[in-house]
Design a protein around this motif. Structure first.
Motif, short mmCIF file in Angstrom:
data_model
loop_
_atom_site.label_atom_id
_atom_site.label_comp_id
_atom_site.label_asym_id
_atom_site.label_seq_id
_atom_site.Cartn_x
_atom_site.Cartn_y
_atom_site.Cartn_z
N THR A 142 0.82 -1.21 0.00
CA THR A 142 0.00 0.00 0.00
C THR A 142 0.85 1.26 0.00
O THR A 142 0.43 2.30 -0.51
CB THR A 142 -0.95 0.03 1.21
N ASP A 143 2.05 1.18 0.55
CA ASP A 143 2.97 2.32 0.56
C ASP A 143 4.18 2.08 -0.32
O ASP A 143 5.24 2.67 -0.13
CB ASP A 143 3.42 2.62 2.00
N ASP A 146 7.90 -3.37 -0.38
CA ASP A 146 8.59 -3.58 0.88
C ASP A 146 9.88 -4.36 0.59
O ASP A 146 9.92 -5.59 0.66
CB ASP A 146 7.71 -4.35 1.85
#
Length: 372
Positions: A142-143, A146
């Protein structure tokens, strides 16, 4: 909201309005960047039924192609020295494809849209159970990617055949392991499920299995189309209609997987959309003026929304109600996010599920459009 750019963060854009409707129960909230459904994290540690190195070895033994091998993609060439034992994925689709080819990844992104009660999807859960493998570890995108979570899994290859990887993201991931980005002649998030399967099959040394999987799923599509002859030649618009949205009408172009799916069933993209999309080969969707709603001609309109209340709003709207398919009662409004995901992020696992769960409503609308 503007149509999806070439570098879209997720392939489901554009999104319906995020504003909750009084008294409604939304399956998902819709922030500007991503629809999140509070996905639960799957647990597990590695490929294969028993986990760990032995399971990875099983995955490698299933490869029939020779290594080392070089795979071409949008950012050049990636050389894979040995049959991958530990596979990580980014974006959607790629973990489905790997699993369909017999390799359950050690790490996959969380399902942030369209998740079932397990925080996964029905089709992936079924394939995972059939494989007897441990569930992959998950990481949120979502950001953004990772990198630390992926690196911790020590993958042998990172799959992004269906993705919107940028050069910067590709370079950073390549510091972890060999990366397979989307096809060299493709568009970000525009890779068909067939091309994703072929490319990932190359990376895993499973080209023969990839051909078998594609042939099997295409056969299922043909059989479903034969069961619904009303779909043949029926014109469609696949997009979104929402009176509460900043741009009330979107239509997905041939770049998007949704029109590809409908076309595979024998349906025909609306001529109005085809003409409006000319010269916009890198765009997933076009906006359509509500003032010209009556010109968006098609037999069927397939849209999606957070809840069924949107249908009433569309039918009450003085402009949107003039869309021919809406006027004729042939609007298919999908409110199940998993149904939306199964076609928008199409994979060899999700397509059979969609044939059973998505096609019947579209076929019924086609009958309505033909006066049956």
């Amino acid at each position: 909201m503007a149509p999806a750019p070439l570098r879209a963060p997720r392939p489901l854009f554009p999104l319906p309005s995020a504003a909750p409707r009084p008294g409604s129960r939304r399956r998902a909230a819709a922030p500007a960047a991503v629809l999140a459904v509070g996905a639960l994290l799957l647990t597990g540690c590695s490929t294969g039924a028993s986990g760990g190195e032995a399971a990875g070895a099983d995955a490698a033994e299933g490869a029939t192609g020779e290594f080392p091998r070089t795979v071409q993609h949008v950012y050049g060439e990636t050389t894979i020295e040995d049959a991958p034992e530990r596979v990580a994925t980014v974006s959607w689709v790629n973990h489905d494809v790997a699993t369909a080819l017999g390799v359950v990844p050690v790490g996959v992104p969380t399902t942030d849209f369209g998740a079932n009660e397990n925080g996964s999807t029905d089709w992936f859960d079924a394939a995972l159970e059939e494989s007897g493998a441990s569930a992959p570890q998950t990481y949120s995108e979502t950001d953004g990617i990772d990198y630390e979570a992926i690196a911790a899994l020590e993958p042998d290859v990172i799959l992004g055949a269906y993705s919107g990887l940028t050069q910067e993201e590709y370079d950073k991931l390549s510091e972890i392991a060999p990366v397979v980005a989307y096809p060299e002649d493709g568009v970000a998030y525009g890779t068909s499920w067939q091309d994703s399967t072929e490319l990932i099959g190359q990376a895993l040394g499973r080209e023969e299995k990839a051909q078998e999987v594609v042939a099997d799923v295409e056969q299922q599509i043909e059989e479903t189309a034969a069961q619904h002859p009303e779909l043949e030649g029926t014109s469609f618009v696949s997009g979104t209609i929402d009176p509460a949205a900043a741009d009330q009408i979107y239509a997905y172009t041939d770049v998007d997987n949704r029109p590809k799916f409908l076309s595979a069933l024998g349906m025909v993209q609306s001529e109005a959309v085809t003409k409006a999309a000319e010269g916009k080969e890198d765009q997933f969707a076009i906006t359509w003026s509500p003032e010209k709603a009556d010109e968006l001609t098609s037999d069927v309109f397939v849209s999606w929304a957070a809840d069924e209340g949107v249908r009433e709003d569309i039918e009450k709207d003085p402009l949107l109600s003039r869309i021919p398919a809406v006027e004729n009662g042939a609007l298919v409004l999908q409110t199940d996010a998993q149904e939306v995901l199964s076609v928008s992020a199409a994979s060899p696992l999700s397509i059979p599920w969609a044939l059973e769960n998505v096609v019947p409503d579209i076929a019924e609308a086609a009958k309505t459009a033909s006066g049956e």
